[in-house]
Design a protein around this motif. Structure first.
Motif, mmCIF file in Angstrom:
data_model
loop_
_atom_site.group_PDB
_atom_site.id
_atom_site.type_symbol
_atom_site.label_atom_id
_atom_site.label_comp_id
_atom_site.label_asym_id
_atom_site.label_seq_id
_atom_site.Cartn_x
_atom_site.Cartn_y
_atom_site.Cartn_z
ATOM 1 N N PHE A 231 0.828 -1.218 0.000
ATOM 2 C CA PHE A 231 0.000 0.000 0.000
ATOM 3 C C PHE A 231 0.857 1.260 0.000
ATOM 4 C CE2 PHE A 231 -3.923 -2.117 2.182
ATOM 5 C CZ PHE A 231 -4.191 -2.774 1.010
ATOM 6 N N LEU A 232 1.889 1.281 0.839
ATOM 7 C CA LEU A 232 2.719 2.491 0.907
ATOM 8 C C LEU A 232 3.517 2.652 -0.385
ATOM 9 C CD1 LEU A 232 3.949 2.520 4.614
ATOM 10 C CD2 LEU A 232 2.153 3.903 3.533
ATOM 11 N N ASP A 233 4.003 1.541 -0.912
ATOM 12 C CA ASP A 233 4.793 1.603 -2.134
ATOM 13 C C ASP A 233 3.953 2.116 -3.310
ATOM 14 O OD1 ASP A 233 7.194 1.217 -3.495
ATOM 15 O OD2 ASP A 233 6.512 -0.720 -4.265
ATOM 16 N N ASN A 234 2.699 1.750 -3.341
ATOM 17 C CA ASN A 234 1.834 2.094 -4.489
ATOM 18 C C ASN A 234 0.781 3.134 -4.102
ATOM 19 O OD1 ASN A 234 1.232 1.690 -7.230
ATOM 20 N ND2 ASN A 234 -0.379 0.212 -6.779
ATOM 21 N N ARG A 235 1.083 3.961 -3.104
ATOM 22 C CA ARG A 235 0.030 4.797 -2.524
ATOM 23 C C ARG A 235 -0.571 5.802 -3.493
ATOM 24 N NH1 ARG A 235 4.796 6.332 -0.441
ATOM 25 N NH2 ARG A 235 5.361 8.525 -0.466
ATOM 26 N N ASP A 236 0.198 6.339 -4.436
ATOM 27 C CA ASP A 236 -0.403 7.311 -5.360
ATOM 28 C C ASP A 236 -1.497 6.648 -6.204
ATOM 29 O OD1 ASP A 236 1.490 5.768 -6.718
ATOM 30 O OD2 ASP A 236 1.954 7.348 -8.161
ATOM 31 N N GLN A 237 -1.210 5.457 -6.708
ATOM 32 C CA GLN A 237 -2.199 4.766 -7.533
ATOM 33 C C GLN A 237 -3.375 4.256 -6.693
ATOM 34 O OE1 GLN A 237 -2.061 4.736 -10.930
ATOM 35 N NE2 GLN A 237 -0.366 6.116 -10.472
ATOM 36 N N LEU A 238 -3.073 3.822 -5.481
ATOM 37 C CA LEU A 238 -4.129 3.326 -4.603
ATOM 38 C C LEU A 238 -5.069 4.467 -4.213
ATOM 39 C CD1 LEU A 238 -5.469 1.115 -3.005
ATOM 40 C CD2 LEU A 238 -3.685 1.311 -1.269
ATOM 41 N N GLU A 239 -4.501 5.645 -3.950
ATOM 42 C CA GLU A 239 -5.351 6.820 -3.651
ATOM 43 C C GLU A 239 -6.303 7.109 -4.812
ATOM 44 O OE1 GLU A 239 -2.437 9.768 -2.655
ATOM 45 O OE2 GLU A 239 -2.362 9.075 -0.556
ATOM 46 N N GLN A 240 -5.779 6.997 -6.031
ATOM 47 C CA GLN A 240 -6.645 7.225 -7.196
ATOM 48 C C GLN A 240 -7.753 6.182 -7.269
ATOM 49 O OE1 GLN A 240 -5.134 8.189 -11.010
ATOM 50 N NE2 GLN A 240 -3.320 9.238 -10.228
ATOM 51 N N ALA A 241 -7.394 4.937 -6.983
ATOM 52 C CA ALA A 241 -8.400 3.867 -7.022
ATOM 53 C C ALA A 241 -9.457 4.083 -5.927
ATOM 54 C CB ALA A 241 -7.731 2.502 -6.861
ATOM 55 N N VAL A 242 -9.015 4.516 -4.745
ATOM 56 C CA VAL A 242 -9.972 4.809 -3.665
ATOM 57 C C VAL A 242 -10.923 5.919 -4.117
ATOM 58 C CG1 VAL A 242 -10.230 5.768 -1.327
ATOM 59 C CG2 VAL A 242 -8.498 4.010 -1.760
ATOM 60 N N ASN A 243 -10.387 6.929 -4.807
ATOM 61 C CA ASN A 243 -11.254 8.012 -5.293
ATOM 62 C C ASN A 243 -12.242 7.524 -6.351
ATOM 63 O OD1 ASN A 243 -10.305 9.939 -3.586
ATOM 64 N ND2 ASN A 243 -8.676 10.609 -4.979
ATOM 65 N N GLN A 244 -11.788 6.622 -7.212
ATOM 66 C CA GLN A 244 -12.712 6.059 -8.205
ATOM 67 C C GLN A 244 -13.858 5.329 -7.505
ATOM 68 O OE1 GLN A 244 -9.329 4.105 -10.368
ATOM 69 N NE2 GLN A 244 -10.740 4.336 -12.094
ATOM 70 N N LEU A 245 -13.497 4.586 -6.474
ATOM 71 C CA LEU A 245 -14.545 3.875 -5.751
ATOM 72 C C LEU A 245 -15.483 4.854 -5.049
ATOM 73 C CD1 LEU A 245 -15.442 0.912 -4.790
ATOM 74 C CD2 LEU A 245 -14.759 1.849 -2.580
ATOM 75 N N ARG A 246 -14.921 5.930 -4.476
ATOM 76 C CA ARG A 246 -15.784 6.944 -3.833
ATOM 77 C C ARG A 246 -16.806 7.476 -4.839
ATOM 78 N NH1 ARG A 246 -10.936 9.403 -1.093
ATOM 79 N NH2 ARG A 246 -11.075 8.868 1.136
ATOM 80 N N HIS A 247 -16.363 7.714 -6.074
ATOM 81 C CA HIS A 247 -17.308 8.200 -7.090
ATOM 82 C C HIS A 247 -18.396 7.171 -7.368
ATOM 83 C CE1 HIS A 247 -15.194 11.846 -7.736
ATOM 84 N NE2 HIS A 247 -14.101 11.263 -8.184
ATOM 85 N N GLN A 248 -17.994 5.887 -7.430
ATOM 86 C CA GLN A 248 -18.987 4.836 -7.643
ATOM 87 C C GLN A 248 -19.999 4.789 -6.500
ATOM 88 O OE1 GLN A 248 -19.668 2.715 -10.066
ATOM 89 N NE2 GLN A 248 -17.984 3.256 -11.428
ATOM 90 N N LEU A 249 -19.495 4.953 -5.278
ATOM 91 C CA LEU A 249 -20.400 4.923 -4.115
ATOM 92 C C LEU A 249 -21.350 6.110 -4.136
ATOM 93 C CD1 LEU A 249 -18.290 3.777 -1.030
ATOM 94 C CD2 LEU A 249 -20.067 2.526 -2.244
ATOM 95 N N ASP A 250 -20.841 7.277 -4.567
ATOM 96 C CA ASP A 250 -21.717 8.450 -4.678
ATOM 97 C C ASP A 250 -22.819 8.175 -5.697
ATOM 98 O OD1 ASP A 250 -20.092 9.702 -2.871
ATOM 99 O OD2 ASP A 250 -19.023 10.922 -4.345
ATOM 100 N N GLU A 251 -22.398 7.584 -6.816
ATOM 101 C CA GLU A 251 -23.368 7.266 -7.867
ATOM 102 C C GLU A 251 -24.411 6.282 -7.326
ATOM 103 O OE1 GLU A 251 -21.414 6.064 -11.544
ATOM 104 O OE2 GLU A 251 -23.305 5.208 -12.282
ATOM 105 N N PHE A 252 -23.929 5.265 -6.623
ATOM 106 C CA PHE A 252 -24.837 4.275 -6.046
ATOM 107 C C PHE A 252 -25.792 4.928 -5.053
ATOM 108 C CE2 PHE A 252 -25.729 1.422 -2.457
ATOM 109 C CZ PHE A 252 -26.514 0.491 -3.121
ATOM 110 N N ALA A 253 -25.256 5.750 -4.157
ATOM 111 C CA ALA A 253 -26.102 6.369 -3.126
ATOM 112 C C ALA A 253 -27.191 7.232 -3.777
ATOM 113 C CB ALA A 253 -25.242 7.194 -2.164
ATOM 114 N N ALA A 254 -26.843 7.875 -4.890
ATOM 115 C CA ALA A 254 -27.839 8.711 -5.584
ATOM 116 C C ALA A 254 -28.961 7.862 -6.180
ATOM 117 C CB ALA A 254 -27.153 9.534 -6.664
#
Lengths: 280, 280
Positions: A231-254
């Motif tokens: 996770f620490l080694d790949n944190r920039d890409q993982l942060e982006q993936a977490v943000n993509q999932l946040r967008h999916q969750l927002d879409e789902f919640a809507a």
């Protein structure tokens, strides 16, 4: 196969399984194991994963024509520094690390120009760890990603890919960057999510956990130190993936609105179809 | 067991499995099936899940001493209205719905005072659906939640719990509110997350999906209409569970910092330990 002396640095689940598989499929080769704990080395010898044990990386790689780094990625800098002076001219070095940008950069910077480095990521494993759970068939039909760069020796790349094929794997080549971006999405994020899903449950909810929850969170039992390193080694890409999932969750919640029932069905049906198209 | 004529409304995976299990374990009882598709009823008869088939709910429940609603929760209002006039005095009605507040409220409002309703949620199932995948052992050792209210008849509750125990289940009682709150966390949210995780993946990432991703997303292949009903019915609790997960993700993202490596390890290790304490 072309390798006669193979050093496995780190004889846990992956390193141990490589040793067991080689003993079945590359009978001529001598398998050398390195580990920092004597008991692990003894156990790897008893289980027939390695032919020779070393508690010093330099001793383990001497005269080897193939060296495979199988320890957690966080230990690679020290390991590369300690083994480098002992590497034979022309030796090929590869790894099983779950991230590739930092590993490849590090190896290309630290290894002497007389050896060839080829980054690998054999995608096999388990939430369990240790040589006790090693299996000769761990790699059968699983995917191995190799991550060549502009500096990678084409012949070395070919030989490393042949090596993994001999262990039963399918090969995909990806640049270190593409590897880390895609793995953040399809492997690192799912692990983080499974852990978050477990972390948020009160015990009264866990008491009701069914097969679906068990399946969805199985990977959360993985080794904390290993995943921290990834996770620490790949944190920039993982942060982006977490943000993509946040967008999916927002879409789902809507979509959680009776007026949008059809859109919710469409969203769920698309995910179900996409999942069904993968293997079970 | 005490029931001699059992009506199963909806003969899919759950209804069909109840029928198969009853034929093994309650040999005296006659099993009546209702479905709105003739082929499903024919198939349920062929597979030995039911003894008698009806395409009309009133006809199916007439003279039954136990009626089990096994259709998606979204169809319950119409089903309850259509069957109510035909229910025998003293009949017990239960269900297998994945949400309990609305089901119990609806049943208590719509059913005549001459029958007893007991809400049930047998936690067994699969991402597959249909009577073709029904199994007599589906309920073995799984958990069934019963959700009594102040209006629930104690004797009816006892008899319904005995019924599920006979099918191999363990019983937990929860109020409809606690059921819906806890299930939102441990079942509905994991399903939504699995779907979101699949939805966000580009095909080049899916090509790299390993066993961990497969396990984590297996439930996403579940039936879209069934889950839409559950999600909309329980949307207030599901929204709260999504928010809890968002907080966990924020906490996780804040730990993606080399300076907080120890905190990240602690967080991961706590989740791993918690997961390990559950069954595999």
């Amino acid at each position: 196969m072309g390798f006669s002396r193979i050093s496995i640095l780190g004889v846990g689940l992956l390193g141990g399984s490589i040793g067991l598989a080689l003993h079945q499929r590359a009978k001529g080769a001598r398998i050398i194991g390195y580990g920092h704990r004597r008991e692990t080395l003894d156990r790897a010898m008893q289980l027939g994963a390695i032919d020779e044990a070393h508690d010093d990386p330099a001793g383990a790689v001497r005269e080897a024509d193939l060296v495979i780094l199988c320890t957690p990625v966080g230990t690679f800098p020290e390991l590369l520094r300690r083994m480098s002076p002992a590497l034979a001219r022309g030796a090929i070095v590869t790894d099983v690390g779950s991230t590739k940008r930092s590993v490849v950069e590090l190896a290309e910077a630290l290894l002497p120009p007389t050896v060839h480095f080829v980054g690998s990521h054999p995608m096999a494993g388990s939430e369990k760890r240790g040589v006790e759970v090693a299996r000769a068939d761990l790699f059968d039909n699983a995917l191995c990603i190799t991550s060549p760069t502009g500096q990678t020796d084409p012949d070395g790349l070919e030989r490393v890919e042949q090596f993994w094929k001999q262990l039963g794997m399918r090969i995909t080549r990806l640049s270190p960057m593409n590897h880390d971006r895609l793995l953040a999405q399809v492997s690192h994020l799912p692990h983080a999510l499974a852990a978050a899903l477990v972390a948020m449950q009160p015990s009264e909810a866990l008491a009701l956990a069914g097969k679906g929850f068990m399946d969805a969170t199985r990977i959360a039992a993985g080794d904390a130190g290993l995943w921290r390193d990834i996770f620490l080694d790949n944190r920039d890409q993982l942060e982006q993936a977490v943000n993509q999932l946040r967008h999916q969750l927002d879409e789902f919640a809507a979509l959680l609105d009776p007026a949008r029932a059809d859109d919710l069905t469409t969203w769920l049906a698309a995910a179900a179809r996409k999942r069904e198209q993968l293997a079970p």
